[in-house]
Design an enzyme around this catalytic site. Structure first.
Site, PDB file in Angstrom:
ATOM      1  N   GLY A  12      15.177 -34.668 -49.113  1.00 46.47           N
ATOM      2  CA  GLY A  12      15.535 -35.542 -48.051  1.00 46.47           C
ATOM      3  C   GLY A  12      16.982 -34.795 -47.733  1.00 46.47           C
ATOM      4  N   ASN A  35      14.515 -29.573 -49.525  1.00 48.65           N
ATOM      5  CA  ASN A  35      14.479 -29.923 -48.249  1.00 48.65           C
ATOM      6  C   ASN A  35      13.649 -29.363 -47.558  1.00 48.65           C
ATOM      7  OD1 ASN A  35      15.915 -31.926 -46.526  1.00 48.65           O
ATOM      8  ND2 ASN A  35      16.605 -30.278 -45.369  1.00 48.65           N
ATOM      9  N   ARG A  36      13.463 -30.233 -46.559  1.00 43.97           N
ATOM     10  CA  ARG A  36      12.193 -29.284 -45.626  1.00 43.97           C
ATOM     11  C   ARG A  36      13.103 -28.266 -45.526  1.00 43.97           C
ATOM     12  NH1 ARG A  36      10.099 -32.445 -40.820  1.00 43.97           N
ATOM     13  NH2 ARG A  36      12.170 -32.669 -40.074  1.00 43.97           N
ATOM     14  N   VAL A  78      13.501 -39.163 -47.005  1.00 45.22           N
ATOM     15  CA  VAL A  78      13.683 -38.830 -45.664  1.00 45.22           C
ATOM     16  C   VAL A  78      13.431 -40.072 -44.064  1.00 45.22           C
ATOM     17  CG1 VAL A  78      12.352 -36.045 -46.884  1.00 45.22           C
ATOM     18  CG2 VAL A  78      10.737 -38.584 -46.247  1.00 45.22           C
ATOM     19  N   SER A 132      21.525 -49.468 -50.008  1.00 47.07           N
ATOM     20  CA  SER A 132      22.341 -50.616 -49.188  1.00 47.07           C
ATOM     21  C   SER A 132      23.455 -49.929 -49.338  1.00 47.07           C
ATOM     22  CB  SER A 132      22.217 -51.852 -49.280  1.00 47.07           C
ATOM     23  OG  SER A 132      23.051 -52.414 -48.246  1.00 47.07           O
ATOM     24  N   GLY A 133      24.356 -49.318 -48.308  1.00 45.57           N
ATOM     25  CA  GLY A 133      26.082 -48.963 -48.303  1.00 45.57           C
ATOM     26  C   GLY A 133      26.529 -47.852 -47.412  1.00 45.57           C
ATOM     27  N   LYS A 204      15.767 -55.635 -49.413  1.00 45.61           N
ATOM     28  CA  LYS A 204      16.699 -54.594 -48.406  1.00 45.61           C
ATOM     29  C   LYS A 204      16.082 -55.136 -47.327  1.00 45.61           C
ATOM     30  CE  LYS A 204      19.414 -51.132 -47.320  1.00 45.61           C
ATOM     31  NZ  LYS A 204      19.252 -50.516 -46.096  1.00 45.61           N
ATOM     32  N   HIS A 207      18.363 -58.655 -46.820  1.00 44.33           N
ATOM     33  CA  HIS A 207      19.936 -58.380 -46.965  1.00 44.33           C
ATOM     34  C   HIS A 207      19.756 -57.176 -45.366  1.00 44.33           C
ATOM     35  CE1 HIS A 207      22.695 -54.945 -46.819  1.00 44.33           C
ATOM     36  NE2 HIS A 207      23.305 -55.527 -47.788  1.00 44.33           N
ATOM     37  N   ASN A 208      19.244 -57.093 -44.223  1.00 43.57           N
ATOM     38  CA  ASN A 208      20.267 -56.034 -43.334  1.00 43.57           C
ATOM     39  C   ASN A 208      19.222 -56.996 -42.404  1.00 43.57           C
ATOM     40  OD1 ASN A 208      20.250 -53.839 -44.852  1.00 43.57           O
ATOM     41  ND2 ASN A 208      18.676 -52.318 -43.596  1.00 43.57           N
ATOM     42  N   GLU A 211      23.148 -59.417 -42.248  1.00 43.17           N
ATOM     43  CA  GLU A 211      23.610 -58.134 -42.211  1.00 43.17           C
ATOM     44  C   GLU A 211      23.732 -58.246 -40.460  1.00 43.17           C
ATOM     45  OE1 GLU A 211      23.845 -54.268 -43.660  1.00 43.17           O
ATOM     46  OE2 GLU A 211      23.870 -52.803 -41.779  1.00 43.17           O
ATOM     47  N   HIS A 473      -5.302 -81.712 -31.238  1.00 38.74           N
ATOM     48  CA  HIS A 473      -4.718 -81.540 -32.643  1.00 38.74           C
ATOM     49  C   HIS A 473      -4.450 -82.195 -33.975  1.00 38.74           C
ATOM     50  CE1 HIS A 473      -4.565 -77.788 -30.688  1.00 38.74           C
ATOM     51  NE2 HIS A 473      -3.487 -77.575 -29.623  1.00 38.74           N
TER      52      HIS A 473
HETATM   53  P1  NBP Z   1      17.290 -39.626 -41.960  1.00 39.82           P
HETATM   54  O1  NBP Z   1      16.626 -40.470 -41.970  1.00 39.82           O
HETATM   55  O2  NBP Z   1      17.883 -39.136 -40.906  1.00 39.82           O
HETATM   56  O3  NBP Z   1      15.867 -38.678 -42.277  1.00 39.82           O
HETATM   57  C1  NBP Z   1      16.352 -36.915 -42.218  1.00 39.82           C
HETATM   58  C2  NBP Z   1      15.667 -36.205 -43.188  1.00 39.82           C
HETATM   59  O4  NBP Z   1      14.178 -35.803 -43.063  1.00 39.82           O
HETATM   60  C3  NBP Z   1      16.032 -34.456 -43.072  1.00 39.82           C
HETATM   61  O5  NBP Z   1      16.114 -34.238 -45.077  1.00 39.82           O
HETATM   62  C4  NBP Z   1      14.887 -34.344 -42.662  1.00 39.82           C
HETATM   63  O6  NBP Z   1      13.786 -32.703 -43.227  1.00 39.82           O
HETATM   64  C5  NBP Z   1      14.004 -35.345 -43.590  1.00 39.82           C
HETATM   65  N1  NBP Z   1      12.915 -35.028 -42.843  1.00 39.82           N
HETATM   66  C6  NBP Z   1      12.241 -35.642 -41.758  1.00 39.82           C
HETATM   67 BR1  NBP Z   1      12.926 -36.089 -40.389  1.00 39.82          BR
HETATM   68  N2  NBP Z   1      10.872 -35.440 -41.914  1.00 39.82           N
HETATM   69  C7  NBP Z   1      10.260 -34.480 -42.151  1.00 39.82           C
HETATM   70  C8  NBP Z   1       8.892 -33.959 -42.881  1.00 39.82           C
HETATM   71  N3  NBP Z   1       7.846 -34.660 -41.878  1.00 39.82           N
HETATM   72  N4  NBP Z   1       9.037 -33.419 -44.370  1.00 39.82           N
HETATM   73  C9  NBP Z   1       9.457 -33.571 -44.756  1.00 39.82           C
HETATM   74  N5  NBP Z   1      11.115 -33.520 -44.551  1.00 39.82           N
HETATM   75  C10 NBP Z   1      11.767 -34.197 -43.804  1.00 39.82           C
HETATM   76  O7  NBP Z   1      18.126 -38.966 -42.375  1.00 39.82           O
HETATM   77  P2  NBP Z   1      18.949 -40.375 -43.593  1.00 39.82           P
HETATM   78  O8  NBP Z   1      19.685 -40.817 -42.298  1.00 39.82           O
HETATM   79  O9  NBP Z   1      19.699 -39.616 -44.850  1.00 39.82           O
HETATM   80  O10 NBP Z   1      17.848 -41.106 -44.146  1.00 39.82           O
HETATM   81  C11 NBP Z   1      17.237 -41.686 -45.241  1.00 39.82           C
HETATM   82  C12 NBP Z   1      16.587 -42.814 -45.371  1.00 39.82           C
HETATM   83  O11 NBP Z   1      17.738 -43.443 -46.100  1.00 39.82           O
HETATM   84  C13 NBP Z   1      16.414 -43.058 -44.156  1.00 39.82           C
HETATM   85  O12 NBP Z   1      14.786 -43.977 -44.473  1.00 39.82           O
HETATM   86  C14 NBP Z   1      16.746 -44.022 -44.415  1.00 39.82           C
HETATM   87  O13 NBP Z   1      16.211 -45.136 -43.223  1.00 39.82           O
HETATM   88  C15 NBP Z   1      16.784 -44.631 -44.966  1.00 39.82           C
HETATM   89  N6  NBP Z   1      18.855 -45.664 -45.020  1.00 39.82           N
HETATM   90  C16 NBP Z   1      20.036 -44.392 -44.756  1.00 39.82           C
HETATM   91  C17 NBP Z   1      21.211 -45.172 -44.452  1.00 39.82           C
HETATM   92  C18 NBP Z   1      22.058 -44.677 -43.671  1.00 39.82           C
HETATM   93  O14 NBP Z   1      23.522 -45.362 -43.735  1.00 39.82           O
HETATM   94  N7  NBP Z   1      21.845 -43.665 -42.742  1.00 39.82           N
HETATM   95  C19 NBP Z   1      21.332 -46.394 -45.430  1.00 39.82           C
HETATM   96  C20 NBP Z   1      20.564 -46.999 -45.916  1.00 39.82           C
HETATM   97  C21 NBP Z   1      19.429 -46.414 -45.899  1.00 39.82           C
HETATM   98  P3  NBP Z   1      14.976 -31.943 -41.699  1.00 39.82           P
HETATM   99  O15 NBP Z   1      16.703 -31.119 -42.201  1.00 39.82           O
HETATM  100  O16 NBP Z   1      14.620 -30.193 -42.306  1.00 39.82           O
HETATM  101  O17 NBP Z   1      14.728 -32.438 -40.973  1.00 39.82           O
END
Ligand code: NBP
Length: 500
Positions: A12, A35-36, A78, A132-133, A204, A207-208, A211, A473
């Site tokens: 991912g 990555n997919r 992902v 987180s971050g 986590k 934490h959110n 937040e 009750h």
């Molecule tokens: P996203 O949550 O936007 O996910 C995108 C990724 O998931 C891409 O690499 C995409 O591949 C892959 N993906 C999907 Br969508 N469906 C898939 C499948 N069926 N098979 C394989 N790969 C698949 O990415 P992100 O914002 O980097 O967040 C990643 C995780 O971290 C999430 O769970 C998010 O909640 C968490 N998170 C995010 C943050 C933040 O600030 N963004 C902070 C903390 C935690 P593709 O490129 O082929 O579409």
């Protein structure tokens, strides 16, 4: 394909995955990535040809699995939910007993409990790790909250402690200044083993939730400065910058000062004035609030912050209502400087209550899910890397070090004294908000939580009598042991009172 085996793999490569992969490679660990969408992998590897550890791009999951040292360790970053299950299902046939999958996404903790159990039945190990971050944290040091089998944690611990944010051991302040290929050396890492199965993702989530409350409370302070005192965004910015040098020193206060002095590149107006006042959300604040309701634990200030976002979202309805519904039209006649200090105090007291609620929820979850959560350590790992990092966290750490059995943060002597000295201002601000018609739901709710928690006797006596009246009750008596229930044979409504 390189024959050199990688220390860890990652699936991912969106924002989080790319930044975490660079962070890992910067610390000298060799990482294989997949990555997919294949072009994303190729572009990422081409853009980052030389890191201390090295990054190997993989065109398939088979190639990724084949490139890893045993036991294999694979991080999933992902989209949370079905995509995570889909990737796990594709990986399982390729893995061997003892291999470790680590979900770094924002998974619901019950999903993590389920995945851990299902994979354990197949001889595989699963870690659900809160990360987180955001993007910056992933790149330069996030706060990491891993949950799962302890022995599996020990396998990933060297990598987790290397890539986590670091704080100064003496002050508890985050260490900064990392650059590509030159990560921070030394310091206390913002990661620790949280507990079994879903414990890491649960922490986590809370934490959110905290937040959400933190952000809403800052917005209310801004609303009071502008709504009651008529301050411009630039003037508000100066106050937040000043607060950031004191008790409220934190990442969210710091960025608020930056945001409020930002000009819109299109119109030249203060940026906040061109941003539409409707807030979105991804659901972790709602999960926290729903779980607080499920566990019967008061977390009203966190829930208020979620509701405040919902209220903001009905913009068109609010515009219509603003033409119909009236409020007060009082103008401020007091000491402006003193009022700003009072807003500071209200924010500080409300913040203490929001954290007290979050940590109280963690204690309720310990009982519900059979965990033993290291509360003091959790406060420690929130000190750096994450969005709620703040000087204040050091005080929570110290509170749990003073008393690991602490029932509620409000009872810690430091926080008790802080609330004692600031509460007159807090009450004044809540009253002023009501008087001027400025909505400040988290300030109100935090104060009501404080007053409720410190009340020896609440009006629930009347409530319980009402429940016994209409629904039989039952009720407990002040002059009988707890757990002994009584019922009064009430007369029909409107009939004479029972004779005694
Ligand atoms: P996203 O949550 O936007 O996910 C995108 C990724 O998931 C891409 O690499 C995409 O591949 C892959 N993906 C999907 Br969508 N469906 C898939 C499948 N069926 N098979 C394989 N790969 C698949 O990415 P992100 O914002 O980097 O967040 C990643 C995780 O971290 C999430 O769970 C998010 O909640 C968490 N998170 C995010 C943050 C933040 O600030 N963004 C902070 C903390 C935690 P593709 O490129 O082929 O579409």
């Amino acid at each position: 394909m390189s024959t050199m085996q990688s220390d860890i793999g990652l699936v991912g490569l969106a924002v989080m995955g790319q930044n975490l992969a660079l962070n890992i490679a910067d610390h000298g660990f060799r990482i294989s990535v997949y990555n997919r969408t294949r072009e994303t992998t190729e572009k990422f590897v081409a853009e980052n040809p030389s890191t201390p550890g090295g990054i190997q791009g993989c065109a398939s999951l088979e190639e990724l699995v084949g490139s890893l040292k045993r036991p294999r360790k694979i991080i999933l970053l992902v989209k949370a939910g079905a995509p995570t299950d889909s990737v796990i299902n594709s990986l399982v046939p390729l893995l061997e007993p003892g291999d470790i999958l680590i979900d770094g996404g924002n998974a619901h903790w019950m999903d993590t409990i389920r995945r851990e159990r299902d994979l354990r039945a197949k001889g595989l190990r699963f870690i659900g790790s809160g990360v987180s971050g955001g993007e910056e944290g992933a790149r330069w040091g996030p706060s990491l909250m891993p949950g799962g089998e302890y022995a599996a944690w020990k396998e990933i611990e060297p990598i987790w402690t290397a890539i986590a944010a670091k704080v100064d051991p003496a002050t508890g302040k985050p260490l900064t200044g990392a650059s590509p290929g030159k990560p921070i050396q030394g310091g206390v890492p913002c990661t620790t083993y949280i507990g079994p199965d879903g414990a890491g993702h649960y922490v986590k989530m809370v934490h959110n939730g905290i937040e959400y409350a933190d952000m809403q409370m800052i917005c209310e302070a801004y609303a009071l400065m502008s709504g009651v005192l008529g301050m411009t965004p630039e003037e508000c910015s100066e106050i937040f910058a000043e607060w950031n040098r004191g008790l409220l020193d934190s990442f969210l206060i710091e960025i608020t000062a930056d945001i409020l002095r930002q000009k819109d590149p299109v119109t030249g107006k203060p940026f906040v004035e061109v941003v539409l006042d409707t807030a979105g959300q991804k659901g972790t604040g709602k999960w926290t609030s729903v779980n607080a309701l499920d566990l019967g634990t008061p977390a009203p200030t966190i829930a208020e912050a979620v509701f405040a976002r919902y209220l903001s979202a009905v913009k068109e309805e609010r515009v219509e209502a603003s033409k119909v519904l009236t409020g007060p039209s009082s103008s401020f006649a007091g000491d402006r400087k003193a009022f700003i200090q009072a807003i500071h105090d209200a924010l500080y007291c409300s913040k203490i209550c929001a954290y007290a609620q979050g940590f109280q929820l963690l204690q309720a979850a310990e009982k519900e899910y059979n965990w033993k959560l290291p509360l003091g350590e959790i406060a420690k790992i929130f000190r750096g890397g994450c969005i709620i990092r703040a000087r204040f966290l050091q005080k929570i750490t110290e509170a749990y070090e003073r008393n690991p059995q602490l029932k509620n943060l409000l009872l810690d002597p430091y926080f008790k004294n802080a609330l004692d000295s600031a509460q007159a201002n807090w009450r004044m601000v809540v009253a002023s908000a009501a008087q001027h018609g400025v909505p400040a739901p988290s300030f109100y709710s935090a104060l009501a939580y404080y007053d409720g928690y410190r009340s020896e006797r609440l009006p629930a006596n009347l409530l319980q009598a009402q429940r016994d009246y209409f629904g039989a009750h039952t009720y407990e008596r002040v002059d009988a042991p707890r757990g002994k229930f009584f019922h009064l044979d009430w007369p029909e409504p409107g009939r004479p009172q029972l004779e005694v």
